[in-house]
Design a protein around this motif. Structure first.
Motif, PDB file in Angstrom:
ATOM      1  N   SER A  66      49.707  26.238  44.915  1.00 50.81           N
ATOM      2  CA  SER A  66      51.126  26.387  44.619  1.00 50.81           C
ATOM      3  C   SER A  66      51.544  27.845  44.791  1.00 50.81           C
ATOM      4  O   SER A  66      50.992  28.735  44.154  1.00 50.81           O
ATOM      5  CB  SER A  66      51.400  25.938  43.180  1.00 50.81           C
ATOM      6  OG  SER A  66      52.636  26.431  42.731  1.00 50.81           O
ATOM      7  N   LYS A  67      52.508  28.089  45.663  1.00 49.33           N
ATOM      8  CA  LYS A  67      52.985  29.454  45.912  1.00 49.33           C
ATOM      9  C   LYS A  67      53.564  30.046  44.639  1.00 49.33           C
ATOM     10  O   LYS A  67      53.282  31.189  44.280  1.00 49.33           O
ATOM     11  CB  LYS A  67      54.033  29.456  47.021  1.00 49.33           C
ATOM     12  CG  LYS A  67      54.578  30.840  47.328  1.00 49.33           C
ATOM     13  CD  LYS A  67      55.637  30.771  48.411  1.00 49.33           C
ATOM     14  CE  LYS A  67      56.152  32.116  48.830  1.00 49.33           C
ATOM     15  NZ  LYS A  67      56.555  33.006  47.788  1.00 49.33           N
ATOM     16  N   GLU A  68      54.358  29.276  43.935  1.00 45.67           N
ATOM     17  CA  GLU A  68      54.982  29.752  42.699  1.00 45.67           C
ATOM     18  C   GLU A  68      53.934  30.143  41.665  1.00 45.67           C
ATOM     19  O   GLU A  68      53.999  31.217  41.067  1.00 45.67           O
ATOM     20  CB  GLU A  68      55.896  28.663  42.129  1.00 45.67           C
ATOM     21  CG  GLU A  68      56.617  29.062  40.877  1.00 45.67           C
ATOM     22  CD  GLU A  68      57.494  27.942  40.350  1.00 45.67           C
ATOM     23  OE1 GLU A  68      57.566  27.800  39.111  1.00 45.67           O
ATOM     24  OE2 GLU A  68      58.086  27.198  41.153  1.00 45.67           O
ATOM     25  N   SER A  69      52.935  29.291  41.478  1.00 46.87           N
ATOM     26  CA  SER A  69      51.888  29.555  40.518  1.00 46.87           C
ATOM     27  C   SER A  69      51.043  30.763  40.926  1.00 46.87           C
ATOM     28  O   SER A  69      50.741  31.633  40.088  1.00 46.87           O
ATOM     29  CB  SER A  69      50.992  28.316  40.386  1.00 46.87           C
ATOM     30  OG  SER A  69      49.916  28.557  39.525  1.00 46.87           O
ATOM     31  N   PHE A  70      50.678  30.839  42.204  1.00 40.27           N
ATOM     32  CA  PHE A  70      49.883  31.958  42.680  1.00 40.27           C
ATOM     33  C   PHE A  70      50.650  33.285  42.557  1.00 40.27           C
ATOM     34  O   PHE A  70      50.119  34.277  42.069  1.00 40.27           O
ATOM     35  CB  PHE A  70      49.442  31.753  44.131  1.00 40.27           C
ATOM     36  CG  PHE A  70      48.717  32.935  44.697  1.00 40.27           C
ATOM     37  CD1 PHE A  70      47.384  33.183  44.353  1.00 40.27           C
ATOM     38  CD2 PHE A  70      49.351  33.827  45.539  1.00 40.27           C
ATOM     39  CE1 PHE A  70      46.710  34.272  44.855  1.00 40.27           C
ATOM     40  CE2 PHE A  70      48.678  34.933  46.054  1.00 40.27           C
ATOM     41  CZ  PHE A  70      47.366  35.158  45.704  1.00 40.27           C
ATOM     42  N   ASP A  71      51.908  33.280  42.982  1.00 45.22           N
ATOM     43  CA  ASP A  71      52.724  34.499  42.915  1.00 45.22           C
ATOM     44  C   ASP A  71      52.906  34.966  41.466  1.00 45.22           C
ATOM     45  O   ASP A  71      52.854  36.159  41.177  1.00 45.22           O
ATOM     46  CB  ASP A  71      54.077  34.293  43.582  1.00 45.22           C
ATOM     47  CG  ASP A  71      53.977  34.143  45.098  1.00 45.22           C
ATOM     48  OD1 ASP A  71      52.909  34.476  45.656  1.00 45.22           O
ATOM     49  OD2 ASP A  71      54.960  33.698  45.714  1.00 45.22           O
ATOM     50  N   ARG A  72      53.071  34.011  40.547  1.00 41.29           N
ATOM     51  CA  ARG A  72      53.194  34.354  39.129  1.00 41.29           C
ATOM     52  C   ARG A  72      51.887  34.978  38.631  1.00 41.29           C
ATOM     53  O   ARG A  72      51.903  36.008  37.943  1.00 41.29           O
ATOM     54  CB  ARG A  72      53.526  33.094  38.320  1.00 41.29           C
ATOM     55  CG  ARG A  72      53.933  33.361  36.904  1.00 41.29           C
ATOM     56  CD  ARG A  72      54.399  32.123  36.137  1.00 41.29           C
ATOM     57  NE  ARG A  72      54.850  31.035  36.972  1.00 41.29           N
ATOM     58  CZ  ARG A  72      54.272  29.827  37.006  1.00 41.29           C
ATOM     59  NH1 ARG A  72      53.241  29.546  36.243  1.00 41.29           N
ATOM     60  NH2 ARG A  72      54.718  28.883  37.811  1.00 41.29           N
ATOM     61  N   TRP A  73      50.757  34.374  38.986  1.00 38.96           N
ATOM     62  CA  TRP A  73      49.448  34.910  38.594  1.00 38.96           C
ATOM     63  C   TRP A  73      49.231  36.294  39.183  1.00 38.96           C
ATOM     64  O   TRP A  73      48.772  37.209  38.482  1.00 38.96           O
ATOM     65  CB  TRP A  73      48.343  33.963  39.078  1.00 38.96           C
ATOM     66  CG  TRP A  73      46.971  34.510  38.904  1.00 38.96           C
ATOM     67  CD1 TRP A  73      46.217  34.507  37.782  1.00 38.96           C
ATOM     68  CD2 TRP A  73      46.189  35.195  39.901  1.00 38.96           C
ATOM     69  NE1 TRP A  73      45.004  35.118  38.002  1.00 38.96           N
ATOM     70  CE2 TRP A  73      44.965  35.560  39.301  1.00 38.96           C
ATOM     71  CE3 TRP A  73      46.399  35.525  41.232  1.00 38.96           C
ATOM     72  CZ2 TRP A  73      43.963  36.227  39.996  1.00 38.96           C
ATOM     73  CZ3 TRP A  73      45.408  36.188  41.919  1.00 38.96           C
ATOM     74  CH2 TRP A  73      44.207  36.543  41.293  1.00 38.96           C
ATOM     75  N   LEU A  74      49.604  36.479  40.429  1.00 40.82           N
ATOM     76  CA  LEU A  74      49.400  37.765  41.102  1.00 40.82           C
ATOM     77  C   LEU A  74      50.242  38.885  40.493  1.00 40.82           C
ATOM     78  O   LEU A  74      49.793  40.017  40.391  1.00 40.82           O
ATOM     79  CB  LEU A  74      49.752  37.623  42.589  1.00 40.82           C
ATOM     80  CG  LEU A  74      49.449  38.797  43.501  1.00 40.82           C
ATOM     81  CD1 LEU A  74      47.948  39.091  43.505  1.00 40.82           C
ATOM     82  CD2 LEU A  74      49.944  38.506  44.909  1.00 40.82           C
ATOM     83  N   ASN A  75      51.431  38.554  40.012  1.00 37.89           N
ATOM     84  CA  ASN A  75      52.352  39.564  39.482  1.00 37.89           C
ATOM     85  C   ASN A  75      52.240  39.783  37.987  1.00 37.89           C
ATOM     86  O   ASN A  75      52.982  40.595  37.423  1.00 37.89           O
ATOM     87  CB  ASN A  75      53.787  39.198  39.855  1.00 37.89           C
ATOM     88  CG  ASN A  75      54.015  39.279  41.342  1.00 37.89           C
ATOM     89  OD1 ASN A  75      53.566  40.200  41.992  1.00 37.89           O
ATOM     90  ND2 ASN A  75      54.683  38.273  41.895  1.00 37.89           N
ATOM     91  N   GLN A  76      51.346  39.098  37.333  1.00 36.00           N
ATOM     92  CA  GLN A  76      51.228  39.296  35.878  1.00 36.00           C
ATOM     93  C   GLN A  76      50.445  40.536  35.515  1.00 36.00           C
ATOM     94  O   GLN A  76      49.776  41.150  36.227  1.00 36.00           O
ATOM     95  CB  GLN A  76      50.618  38.078  35.213  1.00 36.00           C
ATOM     96  CG  GLN A  76      49.186  37.802  35.576  1.00 36.00           C
ATOM     97  CD  GLN A  76      48.652  36.617  34.797  1.00 36.00           C
ATOM     98  OE1 GLN A  76      49.126  36.320  33.735  1.00 36.00           O
ATOM     99  NE2 GLN A  76      47.681  35.935  35.338  1.00 36.00           N
TER     100      GLN A  76
END
Length: 76
Positions: A66-76
């Protein structure tokens, strides 16, 4: 027939904008894309996905992250 003339600079800007809009529409990443973004091996990218760090789905043997999930994880 309508023809447009774009200077080299304008055509490069157009290509960049087209690429950005295509990426914005994307909903998932492949494991290969994850590995390239993080500059890690494919084996490490698979292990990271399976660790539960972000959501993914299996479609047969393929894994889509999931792009949304990955991007959220990456930016935390």
């Amino acid at each position: 027939l309508l023809l447009f003339y774009l200077s080299r600079k304008e055509s490069i800007i157009f290509m960049v904008e087209a690429t950005i809009s295509k990426e914005q529409q994307k909903k998932t990443y492949t494991i290969d894309e994850i590995a390239k973004q993080l500059d890690i091996s494919m084996k490490s990218a698979y292990a990271l996905a399976k660790s539960g760090a972000f959501h993914y789905v299996r479609a047969g043997r393929a894994i889509r992250v999931s792009k949304e999930s990955f991007d959220r994880w990456l930016n935390q």
